[in-house]
Design a protein around this motif. Structure first.
Motif, PDB file in Angstrom:
ATOM      1  N   ASN A 192       0.827  -1.205   0.000  1.00  0.00           N
ATOM      2  CA  ASN A 192       0.000   0.000   0.000  1.00  0.00           C
ATOM      3  C   ASN A 192       0.859   1.252   0.000  1.00  0.00           C
ATOM      4  N   LEU A 193       1.846   1.181   0.873  1.00  0.00           N
ATOM      5  CA  LEU A 193       2.719   2.330   0.993  1.00  0.00           C
ATOM      6  C   LEU A 193       3.449   2.551  -0.315  1.00  0.00           C
ATOM      7  N   ASP A 194       3.890   1.446  -0.894  1.00  0.00           N
ATOM      8  CA  ASP A 194       4.626   1.550  -2.143  1.00  0.00           C
ATOM      9  C   ASP A 194       3.771   2.224  -3.212  1.00  0.00           C
ATOM     10  N   ALA A 195       2.532   1.811  -3.269  1.00  0.00           N
ATOM     11  CA  ALA A 195       1.640   2.411  -4.255  1.00  0.00           C
ATOM     12  C   ALA A 195       1.509   3.905  -4.009  1.00  0.00           C
ATOM     13  N   GLN A 196       1.405   4.234  -2.742  1.00  0.00           N
ATOM     14  CA  GLN A 196       1.256   5.648  -2.409  1.00  0.00           C
ATOM     15  C   GLN A 196       2.506   6.443  -2.792  1.00  0.00           C
TER      16      GLN A 196
ATOM     17  N   GLN B 209       3.337   7.658   7.178  1.00  0.00           N
ATOM     18  CA  GLN B 209       2.782   6.369   6.780  1.00  0.00           C
ATOM     19  C   GLN B 209       3.865   5.292   6.803  1.00  0.00           C
TER      20      GLN B 209
ATOM     21  N   GLU C 118       4.728   5.605  -5.075  1.00  0.00           N
ATOM     22  CA  GLU C 118       4.855   5.701  -6.527  1.00  0.00           C
ATOM     23  C   GLU C 118       3.889   6.731  -7.092  1.00  0.00           C
ATOM     24  N   ASN C 119       2.741   6.757  -6.503  1.00  0.00           N
ATOM     25  CA  ASN C 119       1.770   7.738  -6.944  1.00  0.00           C
ATOM     26  C   ASN C 119       2.295   9.156  -6.737  1.00  0.00           C
TER      27      ASN C 119
END
Lengths: 375, 803
Positions: A6-10, A39, A12-13
């Protein structure tokens, strides 16, 4: 070191938005960086502080690489790292009375970039951090925290409990700071702006805007806003100031020098403040500063602390961003654009000797109450 | 978690879809696209598709359909790159009209794997579906295919897989929705960009009011011919609503002089704008209805490249005003462009004109490198493993580039990682991929080297593309416009002809789109590679431009779209043939005295290539001829004929010389050869004033005489009767004419001195050519007559002087 998905997605976003320039402005960037790091701190599973440090460093590197010219990202990352390190040191201190005072010098290096990989070393070599000048409120806060975290440490290094602490700490120290910076800076406005002064500014800095508006509550003064071609942020700034009832005049950038003779204070915002005190500020600022210097007009820079960068401008242009040349020379100009090379730099570098005063959100006000300024 | 916050508020109510067409439905970039799909060709070392996806990501699209016809595997591979993918990439195959291959792999994604594509990761702003269809030849086909799968559920954005744009589509989208709310039939918005007055492809828009009732059903209107280097289009817009009522593609050759617009258009729209200054961005916003309309009516795909409204009543959809009611959308619409904010008007760069249309492809690299596409510039490092840094002078350098001490990098150079540049190399305006080796002393200008290219010592590469793995041995010279496909080896010591296309694969005998007949001849006729032209170590085959007889397209259009095309390189004879074939047959046949706008002359390019100039002159003369013929036939007054000629001359930016070259012979044709003296007198009496209006100076008269000599009718006396009569008669017309006879070679030596009256200041600079072209016997006779005449003239002069 893996980062939760989740954090990674955030992350990268955030990175892609930084790259696409969908998020601009150091305040927004700083805020979002702080959120992501909070986070990261709260979701990372770690047993040793060094692990947490390396995670944060990794994340920080990625964020900085996405948009190296946004100093705020790096600054917030450094700030978070500093908080973690200090806490580690203090917990270690509280555990271990023996400490190595010699290590205090290295400490400062940590802040100047996270190149050296001393993350692993830290738990092993406790450092003295409660230095002599640490008499601000951070220290007090830290002191309280030390007590609490030492309790946890005594209970056997329960990571879950400590996570909460860091998250809270980041929240308190960084996020809440960010929320009040405008207030912190504009509270000092009355000390700097006097009645019937003629002030010049350039660009649209939220800090400066708040600063001037605050002063306008009590004082009457006149503001010249340079229109700041080719972004014309000055227009927006002027509109905003005028709506607050300030006597505002928009001038063309070419009129800066001519008007400067009448101006008795220049108030500037900054995108970043570099290690030598030089500014990275919106294009045109250098011209204002130079004109001010010629006329010996005092230059005051309103800047929040998160804009202070430990990087030194060996190459002034490194901190600059070249944006699309379109506003300077329209792309439609057909054959012309093939024959000329247009550079549209977004920022200016302003040498430190051009600046007379920095107005920050902390420091003075944290140490002394404004009420007691005049004894 | 973490839905992109900013995006979701653009469109909360429904998912926003986009359709990317990766195929351009032509074979222009053939040797390269044989091995790599067009949308994966790199622009500044990043695949084109990446730019398009980036554009869609900025626009807040949530679902993307990539429509592939050829090389679907490669596209999928690019998007996946590693087998670990977290977001679903669904694959549809249309051959049996069912989803045969849905991949849903949600595997733990490791960051340490430097993945090539970020588009399938969880943070990817949209899910990507790849739709494959092998038999699909137009945009309409593609949309029908999508409709068959029931994939499109909302408004969608239709783009080509080669769009580079930093425009924000959300404002356009809002406007589209608002318009649709107001008018249900408005179901498609085309994004057009207005070119400025200085844009190369611009010519004046003109406004016409409703024409008078016409017996013909169709109106024929004069239209601007276009000097754009390739195809462009005419948009006919309703002036008040911007509704696009007609669309017509234009090609560079043959130049089109008319567009035919359905009369209905004028009945419905009181004011119509004809515009050819609008650049098509190939970004369309379509409502769901488009899907349905297209499924029902298969005429909507007007041409293969463009989804356009169809002019003319459509039997199926009379209720919809037009099958696709497109709204021309102009970037400068006031409600579109917030004052001074640049996020919308942001310079869409057109499509990447890989065919090199309005901006040659290599130019486009420079546009990116000069940051017009900001923030889509190399140093944004939009691909994840990029490490570009922007240095002074528009130089972009990745990490681990080895530059020799003595190499010189000029403006706008991009160099990928792992590249080594040797001593004394000069590079300017070029993009160099990764892991290239540039040998000592090489010169690279305006070229694009993809990855792993080896350039030997003292090579030169100018204005060309060298694809992956190309190897140039020592001293290979690649001139402008060459296109060297994958892994070709050239040299040593050769010089390629311009515009060469070389590939390791043999050029298929048949049209690529015809069949898969291309593969089989690999081993037959193994006479080896063309050693003579490609050098001793050369590997590769030349590709030649194939010209289809049945193709209605002018072959010159293909040339125009060549890489780094230089207009001067179109062979002149070719031009003349085709030009006359296409245009001579259509003299002004209709009642209107239409003024033909022509941009061929006034372009700001400065030097006009000689062939173009010759062609222009020919055009002009043809027009003059037609005008004079008409004047003679319809017995216009001298004044009106002169006015017409004058206007024509202005319009064509022509010169009087050309006018005379036409007028004089035409008039002489009127003269009855049997009795030259009398009939010529009549002709001159009638049209002499017209001649006077095209001759001003002595020089002009000399020229007219020359024309008479060379072009005039040849009687039994070699045309001299004409000459003499001409002179006699024109003397009455204009006293000064007398002097021109001084050009007679017999009098050459003494002419300046003897004829010292004010009218005889003839410059003898001009060569004494007059009678030189006639047979010698005749010449002698003619000279005698001329001498006599000159003597007579002289007397006349003296008499005049006496008086």
């Amino acid at each position: 070191m893996t980062v939760p998905k989740n954090l990674d997605a955030q992350i990268e976003n955030f990175i892609s938005r930084l790259k696409r320039r969908q998020i601009i402005g150091s305040y927004e960037v700083a805020k979002e960086t702080a959120q992501i790091l909070r986070q990261a701190v709260s979701t990372t599973r770690w047993s040793q502080a060094s692990t947490l440090l390396s995670v944060i460093k990794d994340v920080g590197r990625r964020l900085v690489a996405a948009q190296p010219r946004e100093q705020a990202v790096g600054n917030i990352v450094r700030r978070v790292l500093k908080i973690i390190r200090e806490t580690i040191r203090e917990t270690d201190l509280s555990e271990d009375v023996e400490y190595a005072p010699a290590a205090a010098e290295e400490d400062s290096n940590d802040e100047f970039g996270f190149d050296e990989d001393d993350a692993e070393v830290i738990p092993a070599v406790p450092k003295e951090t409660r230095d002599n000048n640490g008499d601000n409120d951070e220290t007090t806060r830290r002191r309280q925290l030390t007590e609490s975290s030492s309790v946890f440490n005594l209970l056997g290094d329960q990571s879950a409990a400590t996570e909460v602490d860091y998250t809270k700490l980041i929240q308190e120290e960084i996020m809440s700071d960010l929320e009040v910076i405008y207030k912190g800076i504009s509270d000092q406005a009355l000390d700097h702006i006097h009645s019937n002064e003629v002030i010049m500014t350039i660009g649209k800095s939220r800090t400066v805007e708040a600063f001037l508006k605050k002063a306008a509550h009590k004082r009457k003064f006149q503001v010249f806003v340079a229109e700041t071609s080719p972004t014309y942020q000055g227009h927006g700034m002027a509109a905003s100031l005028a709506s607050a009832g300030i006597d505002t005049t928009v001038i063309t950038d070419s009129a800066i020098y001519a008007i400067m003779a009448r101006v008795n204070k220049v108030i500037l915002g900054a995108h970043a403040v570099l290690a030598n005190g030089g500014l990275v500020a919106v294009g045109g600022t250098q011209m204002v500063a130079a004109a001010a210097k010629h006329h010996a007009t005092p230059v005051l820079v309103c800047t929040a602390l998160y804009k202070l960068s430990p990087l030194y401008p060996y190459d002034e242009d490194y901190f600059n961003v070249c944006v699309a040349p379109d506003p300077v020379l329209a792309f439609d100009e057909g054959n012309l654009i093939d024959k000329v090379m247009v550079t549209n730099t977004y920022y200016d570098y302003v040498a430190p000797d051009m600046v007379n005063l920095f107005v920050h959100n902390l420091l003075i006000n944290d140490n002394y109450d404004p009420e007691d300024a005049v004894l | 978690m973490a839905p992109p916050k900013k995006k979701s508020d653009i469109d909360t109510e429904q998912v926003l879809q986009a359709v990317i067409l990766t195929d351009s439905f032509n074979e222009r970039f053939m040797p390269l696209t044989l091995e790599k799909p067009r949308c994966l060709l790199p622009l500044c070392n990043a695949p084109l598709l990446n730019y398009t996806l980036e554009f869609l990501a900025v626009s807040g699209i949530q679902e993307v359909f990539i429509f592939c016809t050829a090389h679907a595997d490669q596209i999928r591979q690019y998007l996946e790159y590693v087998s670990l993918l977290a977001a679903p990439i669904k694959t549809y195959n249309s051959s049996n009209c069912s989803i045969i291959n849905s991949i849903f792999i949600a595997s733990p994604h490791s960051l340490s794997l430097g993945s090539d594509s970020k588009w399938h990761k969880p943070h990817s702003p949209f899910t990507i579906h790849i739709v494959t269809a092998s038999e699909c030849n137009s945009v309409g086909d593609a949309l029908r295919e999508l409709d068959a799968h029931q994939l499109i559920t909302t408004d969608f954005i239709l783009v080509n897989g080669d769009v580079v744009s930093n425009m924000r589509i959300d404002k356009v989208l809002e406007a589209h929705r608002a318009r649709k709310k107001a008018d249900k039939n408005s179901i498609m918005t085309m994004v057009l960009k207005e070119a400025s007055a200085f844009h190369p492809s611009r010519s004046n828009p003109f406004l016409i009011s409703p024409p008078s009732p016409n017996p013909h059903h169709m109106h024929t209107l004069p239209c601007c011919t276009h000097r754009a280097k390739g195809e462009s289009s005419i948009f006919v817009l309703d002036a008040s609503t911007n509704e696009c009522v007609h669309y017509e593609a234009l090609y560079a050759y043959p130049r089109k002089r008319r567009v035919t617009v359905n009369q209905e258009v004028f009945e419905k729209h009181p004011e119509v704008e004809f515009r050819n200054d609008l650049i098509d961005t190939f970004i369309d916003i379509c409502s769901v209805e488009v899907r349905g309309v297209i499924s029902l009516v298969d005429v909507c795909a007007h041409d293969a490249h463009r989804l356009v409204p169809r002019a003319g009543p459509c039997p199926v959809h009379r209720k919809l005003r037009l099958p696709v009611d497109a709204q021309g959308f102009r970037a400068w619409d006031p409600h579109l462009r917030p004052a001074r904010q640049d996020h919308l008007h942001a310079h869409h760069l057109g499509r990447v004109r890989w065919e090199g249309q309005e901006r040659t492809d290599l130019r486009l690299h420079q546009d990116v490198l000069s940051r017009w596409t900001f923030p889509m510039v190399p140093d944004s490092n939009l691909q994840e493993d990029d490490t570009y840094e922007h240095l002074h002078g528009g130089i972009y350098k990745e990490q681990n580039v080895v530059l020799s001490r003595s190499c010189v990098l000029g403006d706008h150079v991009q160099i990928g990682t792992g590249t080594r540049v040797g001593e004394n190399v000069r590079i300017s305006n070029s993009v160099i991929g990764r892991r290239c080796v540039i040998g000592a002393g090489a010169v690279i200008e305006g070229a694009y080297l993809w990855n792993d290219v080896v350039v030997g010592e003292e090579c030169s590469v100018i204005g060309s593309i060298l694809a992956d793995g190309v190897k140039l041995e020592k001293r290979v010279h690649v001139p402008r416009g060459c296109l060297i496909s994958f892994n070709v080896v050239l040299g040593p010591q050769i010089t390629l002809p311009r515009y060469s296309k070389i590939s390791l694969r043999r050029q298929p005998k048949e049209d690529i789109f015809g069949d898969e007949a291309e593969e089989e001849e690999e081993d037959e006729e193994e006479e080896g590679h063309d050693k003579a032209a490609l050098g001793a170590n050369g590997q590769g085959y030349f590709w030649v431009e194939r010209i289809d007889e049945d193709d209605e397209e002018d072959p010159r259009n293909k040339k125009v779209t060549w890489l780094a095309y230089d207009p001067a390189d179109i062979p002149a004879h070719d031009t003349d043939d085709a030009e006359s074939a296409s245009e001579v047959g259509e003299p002004s046949d209709d009642e209107g005295e239409e003024l033909v706008f022509n941009d061929d002359f006034g372009d700001g390019d400065g030097v006009m290539p000689s062939s173009a100039a010759a062609r222009a002159a020919e055009d002009f003369k043809r027009e003059v001829r037609a005008t004079v013929d008409r004047a003679l036939a319809e017995n216009h007054s001298v004044e009106s004929a002169a006015l017409e000629l004058h206007t024509l001359r202005m319009a064509f930016n022509g010169n009087y010389e050309n006018v005379r070259e036409v007028v004089v012979p035409v008039l002489m044709e009127k003269v009855d050869p049997a009795k030259v003296n009398s009939s010529m007198k009549g002709v001159i009496a009638r049209w002499g004033q017209l001649l006077k209006k095209v001759m001003y100076s002595l020089e002009d008269q000399v020229h007219a005489l020359f024309v008479l000599q060379v072009r005039g009718p040849v009687g039994r006396d070699g045309g001299f009767v004409y000459l003499v009569n001409w002179l006699r008669l024109t003397i009455h017309l204009q006293r000064a004419s007398a002097s021109v006879i001084a050009r007679n070679p017999t009098r050459q030596s003494c002419s300046p001195a003897r004829y010292n009256s004010s009218t005889t200041r003839t410059s003898s600079r001009r060569t004494p050519f007059l009678l030189g072209t006639r047979p010698s016997g005749l010449r002698a006779w003619a000279m005698r007559r001329a001498t006599k005449f000159v003597d007579w003239l002289q007397e006349a002069d003296e008499e005049d002087d006496d008086e």
